[in-house]
Design a protein around this motif. Structure first.
Motif, PDB file in Angstrom:
ATOM      1  N   ILE A  18       0.834  -1.203   0.000  1.00 44.47           N
ATOM      2  CA  ILE A  18       0.000   0.000   0.000  1.00 44.47           C
ATOM      3  C   ILE A  18       0.869   1.254   0.000  1.00 44.47           C
ATOM      4  CG2 ILE A  18      -1.584   1.370   1.426  1.00 44.47           C
ATOM      5  CD1 ILE A  18      -2.856  -1.384   2.257  1.00 44.47           C
ATOM      6  N   GLN A  19       1.856   1.283   0.876  1.00 48.25           N
ATOM      7  CA  GLN A  19       2.722   2.468   0.961  1.00 48.25           C
ATOM      8  C   GLN A  19       3.520   2.665  -0.334  1.00 48.25           C
ATOM      9  OE1 GLN A  19       2.584   4.752   3.358  1.00 48.25           O
ATOM     10  NE2 GLN A  19       0.976   3.518   4.292  1.00 48.25           N
ATOM     11  N   ARG A  20       3.951   1.563  -0.934  1.00 47.84           N
ATOM     12  CA  ARG A  20       4.698   1.654  -2.188  1.00 47.84           C
ATOM     13  C   ARG A  20       3.822   2.205  -3.305  1.00 47.84           C
ATOM     14  NH1 ARG A  20       4.797  -1.381  -6.443  1.00 47.84           N
ATOM     15  NH2 ARG A  20       3.784  -3.187  -5.513  1.00 47.84           N
ATOM     16  N   LEU A  21       2.593   1.692  -3.401  1.00 46.98           N
ATOM     17  CA  LEU A  21       1.685   2.148  -4.460  1.00 46.98           C
ATOM     18  C   LEU A  21       1.266   3.594  -4.244  1.00 46.98           C
ATOM     19  CD1 LEU A  21      -0.539  -1.035  -4.927  1.00 46.98           C
ATOM     20  CD2 LEU A  21       1.157  -0.115  -6.534  1.00 46.98           C
ATOM     21  N   PRO A  84      -9.436 -11.793   4.688  1.00 46.24           N
ATOM     22  CA  PRO A  84      -9.964 -10.448   4.525  1.00 46.24           C
ATOM     23  C   PRO A  84     -11.287 -10.460   3.769  1.00 46.24           C
ATOM     24  CG  PRO A  84      -8.058 -10.798   3.108  1.00 46.24           C
ATOM     25  CD  PRO A  84      -8.228 -12.022   3.943  1.00 46.24           C
ATOM     26  N   ALA A  85     -12.137  -9.525   4.137  1.00 46.13           N
ATOM     27  CA  ALA A  85     -13.411  -9.360   3.437  1.00 46.13           C
ATOM     28  C   ALA A  85     -13.117  -8.842   2.028  1.00 46.13           C
ATOM     29  CB  ALA A  85     -14.289  -8.374   4.196  1.00 46.13           C
ATOM     30  N   PRO A  86     -14.057  -9.036   1.089  1.00 47.02           N
ATOM     31  CA  PRO A  86     -13.824  -8.530  -0.271  1.00 47.02           C
ATOM     32  C   PRO A  86     -13.506  -7.036  -0.296  1.00 47.02           C
ATOM     33  CG  PRO A  86     -15.702 -10.014  -0.256  1.00 47.02           C
ATOM     34  CD  PRO A  86     -15.288  -9.813   1.179  1.00 47.02           C
ATOM     35  N   SER A  87     -14.144  -6.252   0.587  1.00 52.72           N
ATOM     36  CA  SER A  87     -13.857  -4.816   0.617  1.00 52.72           C
ATOM     37  C   SER A  87     -12.417  -4.558   1.045  1.00 52.72           C
ATOM     38  CB  SER A  87     -14.825  -4.090   1.542  1.00 52.72           C
ATOM     39  OG  SER A  87     -14.715  -4.593   2.857  1.00 52.72           O
ATOM     40  N   GLU A  88     -11.897  -5.368   1.970  1.00 52.41           N
ATOM     41  CA  GLU A  88     -10.498  -5.217   2.390  1.00 52.41           C
ATOM     42  C   GLU A  88      -9.562  -5.598   1.251  1.00 52.41           C
ATOM     43  OE1 GLU A  88     -10.552  -7.786   5.785  1.00 52.41           O
ATOM     44  OE2 GLU A  88     -10.765  -6.112   7.182  1.00 52.41           O
ATOM     45  N   GLU A  89      -9.918  -6.621   0.504  1.00 55.23           N
ATOM     46  CA  GLU A  89      -9.108  -7.024  -0.649  1.00 55.23           C
ATOM     47  C   GLU A  89      -9.042  -5.887  -1.660  1.00 55.23           C
ATOM     48  OE1 GLU A  89      -7.190  -9.656  -1.450  1.00 55.23           O
ATOM     49  OE2 GLU A  89      -7.538 -10.485   0.550  1.00 55.23           O
ATOM     50  N   PHE A  90     -10.183  -5.199  -1.871  1.00 49.75           N
ATOM     51  CA  PHE A  90     -10.187  -4.087  -2.817  1.00 49.75           C
ATOM     52  C   PHE A  90      -9.307  -2.947  -2.318  1.00 49.75           C
ATOM     53  CE2 PHE A  90     -11.763   0.068  -4.143  1.00 49.75           C
ATOM     54  CZ  PHE A  90     -11.486  -0.018  -5.494  1.00 49.75           C
ATOM     55  N   VAL A  91      -9.398  -2.638  -1.032  1.00 48.33           N
ATOM     56  CA  VAL A  91      -8.632  -1.531  -0.467  1.00 48.33           C
ATOM     57  C   VAL A  91      -7.138  -1.728  -0.699  1.00 48.33           C
ATOM     58  CG1 VAL A  91      -7.954  -0.415   1.699  1.00 48.33           C
ATOM     59  CG2 VAL A  91     -10.356  -0.851   1.224  1.00 48.33           C
ATOM     60  N   ILE A  92      -6.659  -2.961  -0.611  1.00 49.78           N
ATOM     61  CA  ILE A  92      -5.229  -3.201  -0.784  1.00 49.78           C
ATOM     62  C   ILE A  92      -4.848  -3.520  -2.233  1.00 49.78           C
ATOM     63  CG2 ILE A  92      -4.850  -3.912   1.592  1.00 49.78           C
ATOM     64  CD1 ILE A  92      -4.773  -6.814   0.539  1.00 49.78           C
ATOM     65  N   SER A  93      -5.847  -3.605  -3.109  1.00 45.51           N
ATOM     66  CA  SER A  93      -5.537  -3.846  -4.522  1.00 45.51           C
ATOM     67  C   SER A  93      -4.931  -2.581  -5.122  1.00 45.51           C
ATOM     68  CB  SER A  93      -6.805  -4.220  -5.298  1.00 45.51           C
ATOM     69  OG  SER A  93      -7.636  -3.086  -5.460  1.00 45.51           O
ATOM     70  N   ARG A  94      -4.276  -2.724  -6.249  1.00 44.30           N
ATOM     71  CA  ARG A  94      -3.682  -1.565  -6.934  1.00 44.30           C
ATOM     72  C   ARG A  94      -4.754  -0.513  -7.215  1.00 44.30           C
ATOM     73  NH1 ARG A  94       0.788  -0.288  -9.374  1.00 44.30           N
ATOM     74  NH2 ARG A  94       0.833   1.086 -11.160  1.00 44.30           N
ATOM     75  N   GLU A  95      -5.903  -0.950  -7.742  1.00 48.65           N
ATOM     76  CA  GLU A  95      -6.973  -0.006  -8.061  1.00 48.65           C
ATOM     77  C   GLU A  95      -7.498   0.692  -6.814  1.00 48.65           C
ATOM     78  OE1 GLU A  95      -9.106  -3.130  -9.742  1.00 48.65           O
ATOM     79  OE2 GLU A  95      -8.727  -2.549 -11.813  1.00 48.65           O
ATOM     80  N   GLY A  96      -7.647  -0.063  -5.732  1.00 51.99           N
ATOM     81  CA  GLY A  96      -8.140   0.521  -4.491  1.00 51.99           C
ATOM     82  C   GLY A  96      -7.202   1.565  -3.933  1.00 51.99           C
ATOM     83  N   VAL A  97      -5.913   1.251  -3.940  1.00 55.08           N
ATOM     84  CA  VAL A  97      -4.919   2.200  -3.425  1.00 55.08           C
ATOM     85  C   VAL A  97      -4.892   3.458  -4.291  1.00 55.08           C
ATOM     86  CG1 VAL A  97      -2.443   2.557  -3.046  1.00 55.08           C
ATOM     87  CG2 VAL A  97      -3.528   0.445  -2.284  1.00 55.08           C
ATOM     88  N   LEU A  98      -4.888   3.270  -5.612  1.00 47.98           N
ATOM     89  CA  LEU A  98      -4.847   4.424  -6.511  1.00 47.98           C
ATOM     90  C   LEU A  98      -6.121   5.267  -6.414  1.00 47.98           C
ATOM     91  CD1 LEU A  98      -3.169   2.778  -9.630  1.00 47.98           C
ATOM     92  CD2 LEU A  98      -2.119   4.305  -7.939  1.00 47.98           C
ATOM     93  N   LEU A  99      -7.273   4.602  -6.295  1.00 47.38           N
ATOM     94  CA  LEU A  99      -8.531   5.331  -6.144  1.00 47.38           C
ATOM     95  C   LEU A  99      -8.529   6.146  -4.853  1.00 47.38           C
ATOM     96  CD1 LEU A  99     -11.414   5.921  -7.157  1.00 47.38           C
ATOM     97  CD2 LEU A  99     -12.165   3.896  -5.907  1.00 47.38           C
ATOM     98  N   ASN A 100      -8.080   5.522  -3.794  1.00 43.43           N
ATOM     99  CA  ASN A 100      -8.019   6.199  -2.503  1.00 43.43           C
ATOM    100  C   ASN A 100      -7.084   7.407  -2.566  1.00 43.43           C
ATOM    101  OD1 ASN A 100      -8.773   6.439   0.208  1.00 43.43           O
ATOM    102  ND2 ASN A 100      -7.008   5.272   0.894  1.00 43.43           N
ATOM    103  N   ALA A 101      -5.914   7.230  -3.156  1.00 43.69           N
ATOM    104  CA  ALA A 101      -4.946   8.324  -3.265  1.00 43.69           C
ATOM    105  C   ALA A 101      -5.512   9.468  -4.111  1.00 43.69           C
ATOM    106  CB  ALA A 101      -3.642   7.808  -3.860  1.00 43.69           C
ATOM    107  N   ALA A 102      -6.156   9.121  -5.225  1.00 46.18           N
ATOM    108  CA  ALA A 102      -6.733  10.151  -6.087  1.00 46.18           C
ATOM    109  C   ALA A 102      -7.853  10.891  -5.374  1.00 46.18           C
ATOM    110  CB  ALA A 102      -7.250   9.513  -7.385  1.00 46.18           C
TER     111      ALA A 102
END
Length: 134
Positions: A18-21, A84-102
């Motif tokens: 997460i921190q790297r992405l 992890p719940a599916p929502s947790e899997e999304f949060v740590i996915s590349r798309e989730g991290v990038l969406l969160n950062a954006a």
């Protein structure tokens, strides 16, 4: 027979990812910064290889984060079987991290709230449409 990774190693690895992405650093670049291959970074991120304390300090420095960041949210006991719940899997996915950062790069709080309401409305519409189709 290979042993399952320990839940703490998996958590630390996910946090490294997460921190790297969030910092838009590739596995190769991080590996170069700390003196290991990108394959080793992959193994750290999956939790299949444990990160030594000294390497964790190196990675924290390379990503410009406090080493304690990797242990956030570990106040509750974890077991290797925690899935992890599916929502947790999304949060740590590349798309989730990038969406969160954006999303959090949007400075206008009112605009962020409008975007959140829009996404919630779309999700609700899909749920209602899905129920109607059944």
């Amino acid at each position: 027979m290979k042993e399952e990774p320990h839940a703490v190693d998996v958590h630390v690895g996910k946090t490294i990812r997460i921190q790297r992405l969030l910092r838009k650093v590739s596995q190769t670049e991080l590996g170069d910064r700390v003196g290991v291959t990108f394959q080793q970074i992959q193994k750290y991120e999956k939790g299949s290889n444990r990160v030594s304390a000294s390497m964790l300090v190196e990675i924290a420095g390379a990503l410009n984060v406090d080493v304690r960041t990797f242990f956030d949210d570990l106040s509750t006991p974890v077991t290797a079987n925690d899935n992890p719940a599916p929502s947790e899997e999304f949060v740590i996915s590349r798309e989730g991290v990038l969406l969160n950062a954006a999303f959090f790069s949007i400075k206008n709080e009112a605009l962020r709230k409008k975007i959140l309401k829009l996404v919630q409305a779309i999700a609700h519409t899909e749920q209602v449409d899905g129920e109607a189709a059944e």
